[in-house]
Design a protein around this motif. Structure first.
Motif, PDB file in Angstrom:
ATOM      1  N   TYR A 532       0.823  -1.213   0.000  1.00  0.00           N
ATOM      2  CA  TYR A 532       0.000   0.000   0.000  1.00  0.00           C
ATOM      3  C   TYR A 532       0.852   1.256   0.000  1.00  0.00           C
ATOM      4  N   GLU A 533       1.906   1.297   0.785  1.00  0.00           N
ATOM      5  CA  GLU A 533       2.752   2.490   0.819  1.00  0.00           C
ATOM      6  C   GLU A 533       3.437   2.720  -0.519  1.00  0.00           C
ATOM      7  N   GLY A 534       3.839   1.633  -1.176  1.00  0.00           N
ATOM      8  CA  GLY A 534       4.487   1.769  -2.474  1.00  0.00           C
ATOM      9  C   GLY A 534       3.558   2.270  -3.561  1.00  0.00           C
ATOM     10  N   MET A 535       2.246   2.114  -3.334  1.00  0.00           N
ATOM     11  CA  MET A 535       1.275   2.578  -4.318  1.00  0.00           C
ATOM     12  C   MET A 535       1.073   4.091  -4.286  1.00  0.00           C
ATOM     13  N   GLN A 536       1.391   4.727  -3.169  1.00  0.00           N
ATOM     14  CA  GLN A 536       1.002   6.117  -2.964  1.00  0.00           C
ATOM     15  C   GLN A 536       1.439   7.082  -4.070  1.00  0.00           C
ATOM     16  N   PRO A 537       2.668   7.010  -4.589  1.00  0.00           N
ATOM     17  CA  PRO A 537       3.030   7.959  -5.650  1.00  0.00           C
ATOM     18  C   PRO A 537       2.195   7.799  -6.924  1.00  0.00           C
ATOM     19  N   TYR A 538       1.543   6.635  -7.072  1.00  0.00           N
ATOM     20  CA  TYR A 538       0.776   6.355  -8.286  1.00  0.00           C
ATOM     21  C   TYR A 538      -0.705   6.687  -8.119  1.00  0.00           C
ATOM     22  N   LEU A 539      -1.080   7.236  -6.969  1.00  0.00           N
ATOM     23  CA  LEU A 539      -2.483   7.496  -6.669  1.00  0.00           C
ATOM     24  C   LEU A 539      -2.754   8.997  -6.601  1.00  0.00           C
ATOM     25  N   PHE A 540      -3.997   9.365  -6.945  1.00  0.00           N
ATOM     26  CA  PHE A 540      -4.391  10.771  -7.010  1.00  0.00           C
ATOM     27  C   PHE A 540      -5.752  10.966  -6.355  1.00  0.00           C
ATOM     28  N   GLN A 541      -5.934  12.152  -5.798  1.00  0.00           N
ATOM     29  CA  GLN A 541      -7.236  12.580  -5.310  1.00  0.00           C
ATOM     30  C   GLN A 541      -7.950  13.339  -6.431  1.00  0.00           C
ATOM     31  N   ILE A 542      -9.254  13.184  -6.482  1.00  0.00           N
ATOM     32  CA  ILE A 542     -10.074  13.960  -7.411  1.00  0.00           C
ATOM     33  C   ILE A 542     -11.018  14.808  -6.569  1.00  0.00           C
ATOM     34  N   GLU A 543     -10.826  16.116  -6.598  1.00  0.00           N
ATOM     35  CA  GLU A 543     -11.537  17.017  -5.682  1.00  0.00           C
ATOM     36  C   GLU A 543     -12.438  17.959  -6.469  1.00  0.00           C
ATOM     37  N   ASP A 544     -13.679  18.077  -6.053  1.00  0.00           N
ATOM     38  CA  ASP A 544     -14.654  18.918  -6.741  1.00  0.00           C
ATOM     39  C   ASP A 544     -14.170  20.366  -6.814  1.00  0.00           C
ATOM     40  N   ALA A 545     -14.310  20.970  -8.012  1.00  0.00           N
ATOM     41  CA  ALA A 545     -13.861  22.355  -8.210  1.00  0.00           C
ATOM     42  C   ALA A 545     -14.995  23.275  -8.641  1.00  0.00           C
ATOM     43  N   LEU A 546     -16.213  22.728  -8.785  1.00  0.00           N
ATOM     44  CA  LEU A 546     -17.300  23.543  -9.328  1.00  0.00           C
ATOM     45  C   LEU A 546     -17.634  24.723  -8.426  1.00  0.00           C
ATOM     46  N   SER A 547     -17.551  24.513  -7.114  1.00  0.00           N
ATOM     47  CA  SER A 547     -17.881  25.603  -6.180  1.00  0.00           C
ATOM     48  C   SER A 547     -16.889  26.760  -6.271  1.00  0.00           C
TER      49      SER A 547
END
Length: 853
Positions: A532-547
């Protein structure tokens, strides 16, 4: 609190899974048998051979062969040449733009096609029956997708052209000793031959080295028990010379970059009559009739494969090896093998989480284990393989429905898993491949670029998105570089899969995954097999920007609001005008009119636009645009009069203005459209577009509703269909943020095409409007007409809009998942909203299968 099982635990739990598989599509290995074709390739016909509708080309699967029937391409009957010219091409296309339908790699660099020669040809002269193949690729030098492969010397190519002749009828069409169609292979000497090879034997050919075999074609031996004469064509992609300036030990292009084939086509021209004729001994006709489709010329493809070398291809051509087919086995076993491999990647690469996703993950493992048992069963039947394939694919789709981004994901920031940096566009443009745009990189969150996620399809169960911003669309270069390009039409396709159940997504585009390396955005070919720790650089958050979107005054004003169709109908300006000083009146003048700028589409000359009334649910008259079909029509230039419409028919309407050479043209000259019909959208302000419409026949539907963007702007064109709409009564509505980004975009013309019209039918449109919110959209209905009642013997009709399954039937029935669980019951017509997946709809004795995405 959710319990998270780390990736390592998942792997330990599934250590008993099958080892390495020699799997279709992996590391350049492909085995496109007809079974594989039907499970995963995009096949279509080209535009040739469509001069007579009753003899149009078509294709289908006959046992282990893909058969396609040629169509009439020239309506001049030339008996001395063998009849009418027939022509068609069968195309194998990539499903996701840029991904390739085959990716040629060094492990398997040889492309091989096994096909039959043209059959039932009646060509009587040399040069009147030819077969050739052609390729398109995603160009590794320019980045252009679906690009014709260059000729000798162009772009660092090899020893043959984009098009390679296979059969040339340099002698009249002949039959073999058993009366079967027979022909000779093309070769440079144009001599009768069963073998054609090109080898770089002089060291001067544009291939990497002397001795490279470029192609190998062989007409296979035919025995009395065989129905067909077959040809094997092998193309060596390792023989492409790399002209890149990068200094590498190998001169082979395939050793530097994978070669992605976007399209492979087999083309054929032949001759035949459309009549079956019997004559007496004097040559006089005693009987004649129109030929059936099965009597027309056709060709067949048995398989497309890749081999590790030309030597391996040649050695496979023995009777013991079934002339390249390999050991006889149920073809569905290979399809199941691929399905199991894809399921194993999911099982190994995702977390096991609580709730519904945990149940779907556990179910996937159980289904995989059961299907693996079928795969290893010595006497498994075709039915068992097919059932296992369907169950595995359904379990994958069910699990992916939980790891896909949320349905309301429309306008977002993309941040790294730790939230420290975000995706943004650099200020300076660069030119790379064939694109000029601003590179995407990682930087401070304050500079993050909001992007609209536009769903455009599906890839192995995951929703695919184009990413669009106010200043352009995201494209991908051949080395994986992402650019924000103004007004580009070939946007890249992305998928995002939740890897841990807590909203941390991988980001895949084409064959690349993206990851954070320091403060750089880099690429890798495969998602890493790590903890799981090794996966972190390959993962992204998707955060709402419409507001965070605050439109300027200009972006809020001048936006399209409505076409109400309440005004008076006007003469259609394309039905009457002056040519060379003389007035010309078209046959449809006085039959079709213009409302709010909407008028008949001249590409579909049977279309008629009028104004009429239709009652609402309360019995009040509504002023509507009425679209109908004329039973007879004149050609757009008035030359051909009284053409008879064939039903079902598909009328269309348009709004456009531009530079026309004359008043009755079908399209502006050079595609130049003026701004007389221009409208502007901004889904950040008016987010929804809605249309209230109803057909007199339940089969009538709006096929495509197109909006063409103003050139030289950031706007991108888009199209709507009823299949993608949500409904409130007879009001269909779409979320514009599913198609275009926030910001004011100009559209200079609009088109609407339809489907399903029978004689006497009509489509009524009360209004088309935009709204700020979904709550503002009214629920309104037309009066129920007698033709709305399903009275066709209890037939079951089913279509999907969004996540709603719409059922039209007079019978009682139910909607079931593929494992037999009933999710809804109904008595007659029903509209049920469900989760994504595959569903079975049963009503009486009728059954339909549908996919909800």
């Amino acid at each position: 609190m959710r319990l998270r099982h780390l990736l390592g635990a998942s792997l330990l739990c599934y250590a008993g899974m099958s080892g390495a598989r020699d799997v279709h599509g992996v590391n350049g290995y492909y085995n496109w048998t007809t079974a594989q074709m039907q499970s995963g390739v995009n096949i279509s016909l080209d535009n040739n051979g469509k001069k007579w509708a009753q003899w149009n080309p078509s294709f289908g699967f006959e046992g282990n062969y893909l058969r396609w029937i040629l169509g009439v391409n020239n309506t001049t009957l030339e008996p001395t040449k063998g009849g009418f010219q027939f022509r068609s091409g069968i195309k194998f296309n990539e499903q996701v733009s840029g991904a390739g339908f085959m990716t040629m790699r060094p492990e398997y660099p040889v492309f091989v096609c096994k096909m039959s020669i043209p059959r039932q040809s009646e060509a009587a002269q040399p040069g009147n029956s030819n077969t050739w193949i052609s390729f398109r690729w995603n160009n590794p030098y320019t980045g252009k997708v679906n690009d014709p492969m260059p000729n000798d010397g162009g772009g660092g190519f090899w020893g043959f052209k984009e098009k390679l002749d296979v059969v040339k009828s340099h002698c009249p069409w002949s039959k073999d000793a058993l009366g079967r169609d027979s022909i000779y292979l093309y070769n440079a000497a144009r001599e009768d031959s069963t073998l054609s090879i090109r080898i770089n034997d002089k060291g001067t050919s544009p291939t990497p080295q002397k001795g490279d075999t470029v192609w190998y074609m062989k007409r296979l031996p035919v025995t009395e028990d065989q129905e067909r004469c077959e040809i094997l064509v092998a193309i060596n992609f390792a023989s492409i010379l790399d002209s890149s300036s990068v200094a590498l030990p190998s001169r082979r292009l395939i050793d530097r970059v994978p070669i992605r084939l976007s399209e492979f086509t087999v083309n054929c021209i032949s001759r035949s009559d459309t009549m079956y004729v019997e004559t007496d001994e004097n040559g006089d006709t005693i009987f004649s009739r129109a030929k059936t489709r099965d009597e027309l010329p056709y060709m067949e493809v048995k398989w497309l494969k890749t081999f590790p070398s030309m030597d391996a291809v040649v050695k496979s051509l023995t009777a013991e090896n079934n002339w390249g087919d390999g050991e006889k086995a149920d073809p569905q076993k290979d399809v199941l093998n691929t399905a199991l491999y894809e399921a194993e990647k999911i099982i190994k690469g995702f977390q096991n989480y609580m709730g519904d996703a945990d149940e779907a993950y556990a179910a996937l493992k159980e289904v995989h284990a059961k299907a693996d048992g079928v795969y290893n069963k010595a006497d498994a039947t075709t039915e068992e393989y097919l059932s296992a394939i369907e169950e595995v694919n359904a379990a994958v789709a069910e699990f992916y429905s939980y790891v896909n981004p949320a349905e309301d994901l429309v306008y977002n920031y993309i941040r790294t898993s730790d939230g420290s940096v975000s995706l943004y566009a650099l200020s300076d443009e660069v030119t790379k491949d064939s694109y000029t745009g601003r590179p995407l990189a990682l930087g401070a969150n304050e500079s993050a670029m909001p992007l609209t996620f536009v769903p455009v399809g599906e890839d192995n169960g995951l929703v695919t998105y184009n990413l669009k911003g106010k200043d352009g669309v995201v494209v991908q270069c051949t080395d994986g570089t992402l650019l924000l390009v103004n007004g580009a039409s070939d946007a890249a396709s992305f998928t995002f899969a939740d890897r841990d159940g807590f909203g941390l997504f991988d980001m895949q585009c084409g064959s690349y995954y993206y990851y954070k390396s320091g403060y750089e955005l880099k690429t890798v070919d495969e998602f890493p097999d790590t903890d799981y720790e090794g996966m972190q650089p390959y993962l992204f958050q998707i955060e709402d920007a419409l507001s965070s979107y605050v439109p300027s005054d200009d972006e809020k004003t001048g936006l399209f609001e409505a076409w109400e169709f309440n005004g008076e109908a006007e003469d259609d300006p394309s039905t009457k005008g002056t040519i060379n000083g003389a007035e010309l009146v078209m046959g449809e003048h006085g039959q079709t009119f213009m409302l709010d700028g909407w008028r008949m589409q001249r590409w579909r000359m049977w279309s008629r636009v009028n104004k009429d009334t239709y009652k609402d649910a309360e019995g009040e008259d509504l002023q509507c645009l009425k679209l109908t079909v004329a039973d007879t029509y004149d050609s757009f230039d008035g030359i051909s009069l009284g053409n008879v419409t064939t039903y079902p028919s598909n009328p269309a309407l348009r709004r456009e203005g531009g530079v026309f050479t004359n008043f009755y043209d079908r399209d502006p000259e050079g595609g130049v459209r003026d701004e007389s019909c221009m409208i502007s959208f901004n889904p950040g302000v008016r987010r929804y577009i809605a249309m209230k419409c109803k057909g007199t026949n339940p089969e009538i539907t709006v096929d495509v509703f197109n909006f063409l963007a103003k050139p030289e702007t950031n706007a991108t064109g888009f199209e709507l269909s009823l299949a993608d709409a949500e409904m409130k009564g007879d009001v269909y509505y779409w979320d514009l943020l599913r198609y275009i980004s926030v910001g004011k975009s100009a559209y200079v013309s609009q088109y609407m095409s339809t489907a399903g019209f029978q004689q006497g039918d009509a489509l009524y449109i009360d209004w088309i409007r935009t709204y700020e919110s979904m709550d503002d959209i009214p629920s309104e209905s037309f009066a129920t007409g007698v033709r709305d009642v399903q009275s066709d013997g209890g037939d079951l009709k089913v279509f999907v809009t969004g996540r709603t399954i719409n059922v039209f039937t007079a019978e009682a029935g139910g909607i079931y998942t593929v494992d037999g669980t009933r999710v809804a019951a109904f008595e007659g017509t029903a509209h049920e909203t469900v989760r994504p997946g595959i569903y079975i709809v049963r009503a009486g004795a009728a059954v339909k299968k549908v996919i909800v995405r």
